[in-house]
Write a protein that holds these residues in place. Sequence first.
Motif, PDB file in Angstrom:
ATOM      1  N   GLY A 263       0.785  -1.223   0.000  1.00 23.98           N
ATOM      2  CA  GLY A 263       0.000   0.000   0.000  1.00 23.98           C
ATOM      3  C   GLY A 263       0.815   1.271   0.000  1.00 23.98           C
ATOM      4  N   GLY A 264       0.106   2.393  -0.059  1.00 24.96           N
ATOM      5  CA  GLY A 264       0.744   3.702  -0.016  1.00 24.96           C
ATOM      6  C   GLY A 264      -0.214   4.752   0.517  1.00 24.96           C
ATOM      7  N   LYS A 265       0.341   5.789   1.112  1.00 27.63           N
ATOM      8  CA  LYS A 265      -0.426   6.969   1.532  1.00 27.63           C
ATOM      9  C   LYS A 265       0.408   8.174   1.097  1.00 27.63           C
ATOM     10  CE  LYS A 265      -4.133   8.608   3.502  1.00 27.63           C
ATOM     11  NZ  LYS A 265      -5.476   8.313   2.939  1.00 27.63           N
ATOM     12  N   ASN A 266       0.443   8.365  -0.207  1.00 26.83           N
ATOM     13  CA  ASN A 266       1.457   9.209  -0.833  1.00 26.83           C
ATOM     14  C   ASN A 266       1.127  10.697  -0.722  1.00 26.83           C
ATOM     15  OD1 ASN A 266       2.676   6.717  -1.854  1.00 26.83           O
ATOM     16  ND2 ASN A 266       0.899   6.669  -3.214  1.00 26.83           N
ATOM     17  N   ALA A 412       8.197  16.466   7.807  1.00 28.75           N
ATOM     18  CA  ALA A 412       7.743  15.639   8.934  1.00 28.75           C
ATOM     19  C   ALA A 412       6.366  15.054   8.653  1.00 28.75           C
ATOM     20  CB  ALA A 412       7.726  16.475  10.211  1.00 28.75           C
ATOM     21  N   TRP A 413       5.446  15.863   8.118  1.00 26.82           N
ATOM     22  CA  TRP A 413       4.105  15.353   7.818  1.00 26.82           C
ATOM     23  C   TRP A 413       4.145  14.322   6.696  1.00 26.82           C
ATOM     24  CZ3 TRP A 413       0.779  20.490   7.869  1.00 26.82           C
ATOM     25  CH2 TRP A 413       0.611  20.888   9.193  1.00 26.82           C
ATOM     26  N   ALA A 414       4.951  14.588   5.679  1.00 22.16           N
ATOM     27  CA  ALA A 414       5.041  13.630   4.569  1.00 22.16           C
ATOM     28  C   ALA A 414       5.551  12.275   5.056  1.00 22.16           C
ATOM     29  CB  ALA A 414       5.952  14.169   3.476  1.00 22.16           C
ATOM     30  N   ASN A 415       6.475  12.285   5.991  1.00 19.80           N
ATOM     31  CA  ASN A 415       7.059  11.044   6.512  1.00 19.80           C
ATOM     32  C   ASN A 415       6.252  10.429   7.649  1.00 19.80           C
ATOM     33  OD1 ASN A 415       9.227  11.034   4.735  1.00 19.80           O
ATOM     34  ND2 ASN A 415      10.557  12.203   6.104  1.00 19.80           N
ATOM     35  N   ASP A 416       5.184  11.110   8.072  1.00 21.38           N
ATOM     36  CA  ASP A 416       4.383  10.623   9.196  1.00 21.38           C
ATOM     37  C   ASP A 416       3.379   9.586   8.707  1.00 21.38           C
ATOM     38  OD1 ASP A 416       3.259  10.292  11.682  1.00 21.38           O
ATOM     39  OD2 ASP A 416       1.994  12.097  11.532  1.00 21.38           O
ATOM     40  N   ASN A 422       5.566   6.406  -2.620  1.00 24.85           N
ATOM     41  CA  ASN A 422       5.805   7.458  -3.614  1.00 24.85           C
ATOM     42  C   ASN A 422       5.535   8.823  -2.992  1.00 24.85           C
ATOM     43  OD1 ASN A 422       6.207   8.509  -6.366  1.00 24.85           O
ATOM     44  ND2 ASN A 422       4.028   8.969  -6.309  1.00 24.85           N
ATOM     45  N   ALA A 423       6.156   9.852  -3.567  1.00 22.54           N
ATOM     46  CA  ALA A 423       5.897  11.232  -3.155  1.00 22.54           C
ATOM     47  C   ALA A 423       6.134  12.144  -4.346  1.00 22.54           C
ATOM     48  CB  ALA A 423       6.777  11.638  -1.978  1.00 22.54           C
ATOM     49  N   ARG A 441      11.026   9.579   3.038  1.00 19.97           N
ATOM     50  CA  ARG A 441      11.266   8.145   3.212  1.00 19.97           C
ATOM     51  C   ARG A 441      10.289   7.357   2.348  1.00 19.97           C
ATOM     52  NH1 ARG A 441       9.860   3.821   6.424  1.00 19.97           N
ATOM     53  NH2 ARG A 441      11.569   2.399   6.927  1.00 19.97           N
ATOM     54  N   CYS A 442      10.624   7.244   1.081  1.00 16.36           N
ATOM     55  CA  CYS A 442       9.784   6.469   0.172  1.00 16.36           C
ATOM     56  C   CYS A 442      10.642   6.026  -1.011  1.00 16.36           C
ATOM     57  CB  CYS A 442       8.567   7.262  -0.293  1.00 16.36           C
ATOM     58  SG  CYS A 442       8.943   8.848  -1.020  1.00 16.36           S
TER      59      CYS A 442
END
Length: 524
Positions: A263-266, A412-416, A422-423, A441-442
């Motif tokens: 999965g992902g939460k990109n 920080a939010w992107a890595n939370d 993916n980003a 971190r992706c």
Amino acid sequence: MTTAQSDAGEAAARVVTDALVASLTRGVEGGKRTACHCPFTGERLAELPEATPEDVAAAFDRARAAQPAWAARPVRERARVALRFHDLLLRRQSEVLDLVQLETGKSRLSAHEEVQSVAMAARHYGRTAPGRLRARRHLGAIPLLTQVREIRHPHGVVGHIAPWNYPLELTAGDVLPALLAGNAVVMKPDTETALTALWARRLLIEAGLPEDVLTVVLGEGPVVGPLLVEYADFVTFTGSTRTGREVAQRAAARLIGSSLELGGKNALLVLRDADLERAAEGAVRACFSSSGQLCVSVERLLVDASVADDFLARFVARVEALRLGSALDYGVDMGSLSSAAQLATVTQHVEDAVALGATVLTGGRHRPDLGPYFHEPTVLADVAPPMRVCAEETFGPVVAVRRFATEEEAVAWANDTRFGLNASVWSRDARRARRIAARLRCGTVNINEGYAAAYGSVRAPMGGMGDSGLGRRHGAEGLLKYTEPQTVARQRLLPLGPSHGLDDRRYTALISRSLRAMKSLGVR
């Protein structure tokens, strides 16, 4: 949002004929019957063979019997099959575009993404496999005296478990490198999108692949999936993190390798110096292609507070201009969700967010007037934990917006998240964007694009960190994971031990001097 109506039922009857189904299922193991359905209408699309445990065993027997002769063929000959498949796919793409749309409910343009991806993979591995699989010479323990060759052997029979959301790309695109490495493959596509997978298999056979080198079994995942892991020599799986853990555990118990994309939460980051018009356009593609049913699509928008109002005005206007519909033609921007289960998840996530204080900027509604599983593309603002859309994968046309004040906060939010697939980073300053990308971190990061730039660059590896999986597709890793390396070392003239009258003390002193000399000479 505008709509484009069509008679999907008539289109399905025209495309999915009894003759087509009979042709595609020829040679497919199945003592029982199952069915696939069309998301545009909810109606049955075709009846298909369903494998029993005995059928799965028989499929592996056939694949294992066919694999040695396939592996014995020169790599360049195997590669020519992939290149012929490339040409056939592009020549006959309209056939599979119809099937992809009818089985997944996605728009024509989103379906064409799969054709593009598979064609690029076929070309890439068709051109690079011979070089990457050739025997390689390495410098031995004692230069000149030790000769070393690295040989790549196929695992044998690969078990491949594919999901429903990209039924061409995640079947043909993934099995091509396994086949070129000399393996046979037993593939279990999702039953609801099996026609596309079977079409791809038939096209590979037409391109020169021996029929039993790629076999297909259909059935319920909890029944057929474990059997693939039980019989295979290597396993690939794309799907949920929960099921991926089960696959990994079963493979580990047998001491066989596995490759898992989960999965992902990109997140997509819009920095204050971004070109907001381009960012809004790109964010629409990143969030709503394939109705958001894509592992690498964006579900979180992190926008610099200083430009958030301007960006959101542009973004929401573009979302509201999207055309929804079920036409088997270009001109529709977004299609249907795939099933009642996907619609339920999307609806629950939106309702939960609104109940906890989120604001719907646009969308938010189920659209049964278009088809049973249609849902409007939805943008949510004022989103914060513990809303489910903050942490859980929605896998639908819903994106949550948060405003950040500093670069540190954005990173920080992107890595939370427990995921790391993916980003996307949007900025006019390439150096700054690359610096931020390196902190995320992706497995893949796109600068000034949503997901297609990284995913489409098939020379580079693609995969996830954390709960997004293990292993990589594409690049050298995407081919070599389907092989076992073997080192063959030949020692010449002198043994690697005391000889010619040297005792242990003088031998170890000689070796120590040699090691120092090799370091001084730059020997690797």
